[in-house]
Design a protein around this motif. Structure first.
Motif, PDB file in Angstrom:
ATOM      1  N   SER A 109     -26.574 -48.504 -23.041  1.00 56.27           N
ATOM      2  CA  SER A 109     -26.060 -48.459 -21.674  1.00 56.27           C
ATOM      3  C   SER A 109     -27.077 -47.759 -20.788  1.00 56.27           C
ATOM      4  CB  SER A 109     -24.728 -47.719 -21.621  1.00 56.27           C
ATOM      5  OG  SER A 109     -24.932 -46.341 -21.890  1.00 56.27           O
ATOM      6  N   ALA A 110     -26.908 -47.921 -19.491  1.00 55.51           N
ATOM      7  CA  ALA A 110     -27.790 -47.243 -18.541  1.00 55.51           C
ATOM      8  C   ALA A 110     -27.597 -45.724 -18.615  1.00 55.51           C
ATOM      9  CB  ALA A 110     -27.528 -47.749 -17.126  1.00 55.51           C
ATOM     10  N   VAL A 111     -26.375 -45.270 -18.829  1.00 59.45           N
ATOM     11  CA  VAL A 111     -26.118 -43.843 -18.955  1.00 59.45           C
ATOM     12  C   VAL A 111     -26.843 -43.292 -20.184  1.00 59.45           C
ATOM     13  CG1 VAL A 111     -24.359 -42.077 -19.393  1.00 59.45           C
ATOM     14  CG2 VAL A 111     -23.927 -43.868 -17.724  1.00 59.45           C
ATOM     15  N   GLN A 112     -26.770 -44.007 -21.268  1.00 60.95           N
ATOM     16  CA  GLN A 112     -27.455 -43.573 -22.482  1.00 60.95           C
ATOM     17  C   GLN A 112     -28.973 -43.524 -22.257  1.00 60.95           C
ATOM     18  OE1 GLN A 112     -26.863 -46.056 -26.018  1.00 60.95           O
ATOM     19  NE2 GLN A 112     -26.185 -44.227 -27.109  1.00 60.95           N
ATOM     20  N   LEU A 113     -29.503 -44.508 -21.541  1.00 57.29           N
ATOM     21  CA  LEU A 113     -30.933 -44.495 -21.221  1.00 57.29           C
ATOM     22  C   LEU A 113     -31.261 -43.304 -20.328  1.00 57.29           C
ATOM     23  CD1 LEU A 113     -33.784 -45.649 -21.302  1.00 57.29           C
ATOM     24  CD2 LEU A 113     -33.167 -47.027 -19.317  1.00 57.29           C
ATOM     25  N   MET A 114     -30.453 -43.073 -19.302  1.00 54.44           N
ATOM     26  CA  MET A 114     -30.724 -41.965 -18.391  1.00 54.44           C
ATOM     27  C   MET A 114     -30.704 -40.643 -19.147  1.00 54.44           C
ATOM     28  SD  MET A 114     -29.585 -39.340 -16.307  1.00 54.44           S
ATOM     29  CE  MET A 114     -27.885 -39.452 -16.757  1.00 54.44           C
ATOM     30  N   ARG A 115     -29.717 -40.452 -20.002  1.00 56.01           N
ATOM     31  CA  ARG A 115     -29.643 -39.215 -20.789  1.00 56.01           C
ATOM     32  C   ARG A 115     -30.856 -39.076 -21.714  1.00 56.01           C
ATOM     33  NH1 ARG A 115     -25.191 -36.228 -20.827  1.00 56.01           N
ATOM     34  NH2 ARG A 115     -23.286 -36.990 -19.872  1.00 56.01           N
ATOM     35  N   SER A 116     -31.260 -40.164 -22.328  1.00 59.83           N
ATOM     36  CA  SER A 116     -32.416 -40.103 -23.244  1.00 59.83           C
ATOM     37  C   SER A 116     -33.716 -39.866 -22.475  1.00 59.83           C
ATOM     38  CB  SER A 116     -32.515 -41.366 -24.093  1.00 59.83           C
ATOM     39  OG  SER A 116     -32.860 -42.507 -23.331  1.00 59.83           O
ATOM     40  N   ARG A 117     -33.801 -40.352 -21.249  1.00 59.78           N
ATOM     41  CA  ARG A 117     -34.979 -40.089 -20.414  1.00 59.78           C
ATOM     42  C   ARG A 117     -35.024 -38.613 -20.016  1.00 59.78           C
ATOM     43  NH1 ARG A 117     -37.998 -43.792 -17.703  1.00 59.78           N
ATOM     44  NH2 ARG A 117     -37.829 -42.617 -15.755  1.00 59.78           N
ATOM     45  N   TYR A 118     -33.886 -38.051 -19.632  1.00 57.05           N
ATOM     46  CA  TYR A 118     -33.846 -36.620 -19.322  1.00 57.05           C
ATOM     47  C   TYR A 118     -34.312 -35.820 -20.545  1.00 57.05           C
ATOM     48  CZ  TYR A 118     -32.170 -31.901 -18.694  1.00 57.05           C
ATOM     49  OH  TYR A 118     -32.103 -30.533 -18.632  1.00 57.05           O
ATOM     50  N   CYS A 119     -33.770 -36.145 -21.693  1.00 58.14           N
ATOM     51  CA  CYS A 119     -34.142 -35.453 -22.925  1.00 58.14           C
ATOM     52  C   CYS A 119     -35.638 -35.614 -23.204  1.00 58.14           C
ATOM     53  CB  CYS A 119     -33.307 -35.981 -24.087  1.00 58.14           C
ATOM     54  SG  CYS A 119     -33.576 -35.087 -25.624  1.00 58.14           S
ATOM     55  N   ALA A 120     -36.192 -36.780 -22.903  1.00 56.86           N
ATOM     56  CA  ALA A 120     -37.630 -37.000 -23.098  1.00 56.86           C
ATOM     57  C   ALA A 120     -38.448 -36.081 -22.195  1.00 56.86           C
ATOM     58  CB  ALA A 120     -37.980 -38.465 -22.838  1.00 56.86           C
ATOM     59  N   PHE A 121     -37.979 -35.831 -20.984  1.00 56.75           N
ATOM     60  CA  PHE A 121     -38.656 -34.862 -20.125  1.00 56.75           C
ATOM     61  C   PHE A 121     -38.613 -33.471 -20.767  1.00 56.75           C
ATOM     62  CE2 PHE A 121     -38.222 -37.919 -16.592  1.00 56.75           C
ATOM     63  CZ  PHE A 121     -39.471 -37.782 -16.003  1.00 56.75           C
ATOM     64  N   VAL A 122     -37.453 -33.077 -21.258  1.00 61.72           N
ATOM     65  CA  VAL A 122     -37.306 -31.772 -21.900  1.00 61.72           C
ATOM     66  C   VAL A 122     -38.241 -31.654 -23.100  1.00 61.72           C
ATOM     67  CG1 VAL A 122     -35.706 -30.252 -23.153  1.00 61.72           C
ATOM     68  CG2 VAL A 122     -34.917 -31.483 -21.122  1.00 61.72           C
ATOM     69  N   GLU A 123     -38.295 -32.694 -23.904  1.00 65.12           N
ATOM     70  CA  GLU A 123     -39.085 -32.694 -25.141  1.00 65.12           C
ATOM     71  C   GLU A 123     -40.552 -33.079 -24.920  1.00 65.12           C
ATOM     72  OE1 GLU A 123     -38.004 -31.646 -28.071  1.00 65.12           O
ATOM     73  OE2 GLU A 123     -36.007 -31.235 -27.265  1.00 65.12           O
ATOM     74  N   LYS A 124     -40.897 -33.371 -23.674  1.00 66.35           N
ATOM     75  CA  LYS A 124     -42.268 -33.767 -23.304  1.00 66.35           C
ATOM     76  C   LYS A 124     -42.718 -35.036 -24.031  1.00 66.35           C
ATOM     77  CE  LYS A 124     -43.724 -29.070 -22.073  1.00 66.35           C
ATOM     78  NZ  LYS A 124     -42.437 -28.595 -21.729  1.00 66.35           N
ATOM     79  N   ARG A 125     -41.814 -35.973 -24.139  1.00 66.67           N
ATOM     80  CA  ARG A 125     -42.112 -37.283 -24.732  1.00 66.67           C
ATOM     81  C   ARG A 125     -42.361 -38.266 -23.587  1.00 66.67           C
ATOM     82  NH1 ARG A 125     -41.371 -37.979 -30.147  1.00 66.67           N
ATOM     83  NH2 ARG A 125     -40.491 -36.203 -31.245  1.00 66.67           N
ATOM     84  N   ALA A 172     -42.599 -53.054 -12.857  1.00 62.89           N
ATOM     85  CA  ALA A 172     -42.708 -53.407 -11.432  1.00 62.89           C
ATOM     86  C   ALA A 172     -42.428 -52.221 -10.508  1.00 62.89           C
ATOM     87  CB  ALA A 172     -41.758 -54.557 -11.102  1.00 62.89           C
ATOM     88  N   PHE A 173     -41.886 -51.128 -11.056  1.00 62.73           N
ATOM     89  CA  PHE A 173     -41.503 -49.975 -10.237  1.00 62.73           C
ATOM     90  C   PHE A 173     -42.310 -48.716 -10.564  1.00 62.73           C
ATOM     91  CE2 PHE A 173     -37.920 -52.817 -10.093  1.00 62.73           C
ATOM     92  CZ  PHE A 173     -37.441 -52.691  -8.804  1.00 62.73           C
ATOM     93  N   ARG A 174     -43.312 -48.809 -11.383  1.00 64.94           N
ATOM     94  CA  ARG A 174     -44.062 -47.615 -11.822  1.00 64.94           C
ATOM     95  C   ARG A 174     -44.944 -47.010 -10.735  1.00 64.94           C
ATOM     96  NH1 ARG A 174     -45.938 -49.221 -17.914  1.00 64.94           N
ATOM     97  NH2 ARG A 174     -43.842 -49.334 -18.784  1.00 64.94           N
ATOM     98  N   GLN A 175     -45.472 -47.799  -9.853  1.00 63.04           N
ATOM     99  CA  GLN A 175     -46.287 -47.316  -8.732  1.00 63.04           C
ATOM    100  C   GLN A 175     -47.357 -46.313  -9.162  1.00 63.04           C
ATOM    101  OE1 GLN A 175     -43.411 -45.848  -5.907  1.00 63.04           O
ATOM    102  NE2 GLN A 175     -42.635 -47.880  -5.475  1.00 63.04           N
ATOM    103  N   GLY A 176     -48.108 -46.664 -10.195  1.00 62.06           N
ATOM    104  CA  GLY A 176     -49.209 -45.818 -10.646  1.00 62.06           C
ATOM    105  C   GLY A 176     -48.807 -44.651 -11.531  1.00 62.06           C
ATOM    106  N   LEU A 177     -47.581 -44.612 -11.962  1.00 59.33           N
ATOM    107  CA  LEU A 177     -47.108 -43.536 -12.826  1.00 59.33           C
ATOM    108  C   LEU A 177     -47.876 -43.545 -14.148  1.00 59.33           C
ATOM    109  CD1 LEU A 177     -44.947 -41.284 -13.048  1.00 59.33           C
ATOM    110  CD2 LEU A 177     -43.493 -42.976 -14.177  1.00 59.33           C
ATOM    111  N   THR A 178     -48.326 -42.370 -14.579  1.00 57.06           N
ATOM    112  CA  THR A 178     -49.047 -42.237 -15.844  1.00 57.06           C
ATOM    113  C   THR A 178     -48.488 -41.059 -16.633  1.00 57.06           C
ATOM    114  OG1 THR A 178     -50.686 -40.697 -14.957  1.00 57.06           O
ATOM    115  CG2 THR A 178     -51.193 -43.082 -14.781  1.00 57.06           C
ATOM    116  N   LEU A 197     -46.876 -37.431 -15.289  1.00 63.16           N
ATOM    117  CA  LEU A 197     -45.588 -36.926 -15.777  1.00 63.16           C
ATOM    118  C   LEU A 197     -45.718 -35.519 -16.356  1.00 63.16           C
ATOM    119  CD1 LEU A 197     -44.275 -40.161 -17.504  1.00 63.16           C
ATOM    120  CD2 LEU A 197     -43.250 -39.036 -15.526  1.00 63.16           C
ATOM    121  N   ALA A 198     -46.845 -35.220 -16.980  1.00 59.10           N
ATOM    122  CA  ALA A 198     -47.045 -33.936 -17.653  1.00 59.10           C
ATOM    123  C   ALA A 198     -47.457 -32.816 -16.698  1.00 59.10           C
ATOM    124  CB  ALA A 198     -48.088 -34.091 -18.748  1.00 59.10           C
ATOM    125  N   GLN A 199     -47.874 -33.164 -15.493  1.00 60.28           N
ATOM    126  CA  GLN A 199     -48.316 -32.137 -14.538  1.00 60.28           C
ATOM    127  C   GLN A 199     -47.156 -31.259 -14.095  1.00 60.28           C
ATOM    128  OE1 GLN A 199     -50.173 -34.102 -11.225  1.00 60.28           O
ATOM    129  NE2 GLN A 199     -52.141 -34.253 -12.263  1.00 60.28           N
TER     130      GLN A 199
END
Length: 152
Positions: free
Chosen positions: A28-44, A55-61, A65-67
């Motif tokens: 689900s989108a909620v499960q993805l959102m939660r896993s993305r938040y956790c990935a930020f916490v875990e630096k994944r 199509a929505f990354r706009q140069g994201l690397t 993300l790590a800065q």
């Protein structure tokens, strides 16, 4: 055993880690959102990039993300609306940077392509900081003044 940062109260290795390792896909989108938040916490950061619609990354690397990675405090899912191939999830992700508590309060959009959910973009909103006697944003069960407010 480490509890998952997504707020599920289950062990990380049974919750978001299988998503981060590519062993499972969020259903689900909620499960993805939660896993993305956790990935930020875990630096994944690779996971965050991989689950962001190209199509929505706009140069994201990964380097971007790590800065200036904050200390993440907690996640609150506010609302979720999911249709067949699109969804919207609003949430508050609390963090500390430079001894200041702040929040990302966002209404995020998601799309489902080839059976996989992807984050597309989000609309930023403003949220007040919690009051001293309100529950802490880290979901500790303590009052804000007795918990995360002391970290600033």
């Amino acid at each position: 055993m480490k509890t998952c940062a997504c707020g599920s109260k289950t062990p990380y290795d049974e919750c978001c880690l299988p998503f981060h390792l590519g062993q499972q896909l969020p259903q689900s989108a909620v499960q993805l959102m939660r896993s993305r938040y956790c990935a930020f916490v875990e630096k994944r950061y690779q996971y965050i990039l991989d689950t962001h619609a190209k199509a929505f990354r706009q140069g994201l690397t990964i380097n971007l993300l790590a800065q200036d990675a904050p200390e993440w405090l907690g996640l609150q899912v506010i609302t979720a609306q999911e249709a067949k191939n699109q969804a919207t999830v609003s949430f508050k992700a609390w963090y500390i940077v430079a001894k200041q508590i702040d929040v990302i309060y966002e209404s995020s959009s998601f799309i489902k392509q080839d059976g996989r959910w992807f984050y597309t973009e989000g609309e930023q909103m403003t949220a007040p900081l919690p009051k001293r006697n309100e529950p802490c944003v880290c979901n500790s069960g303590k009052k804000f003044k007795q918990c995360c407010l002391l970290r600033c």
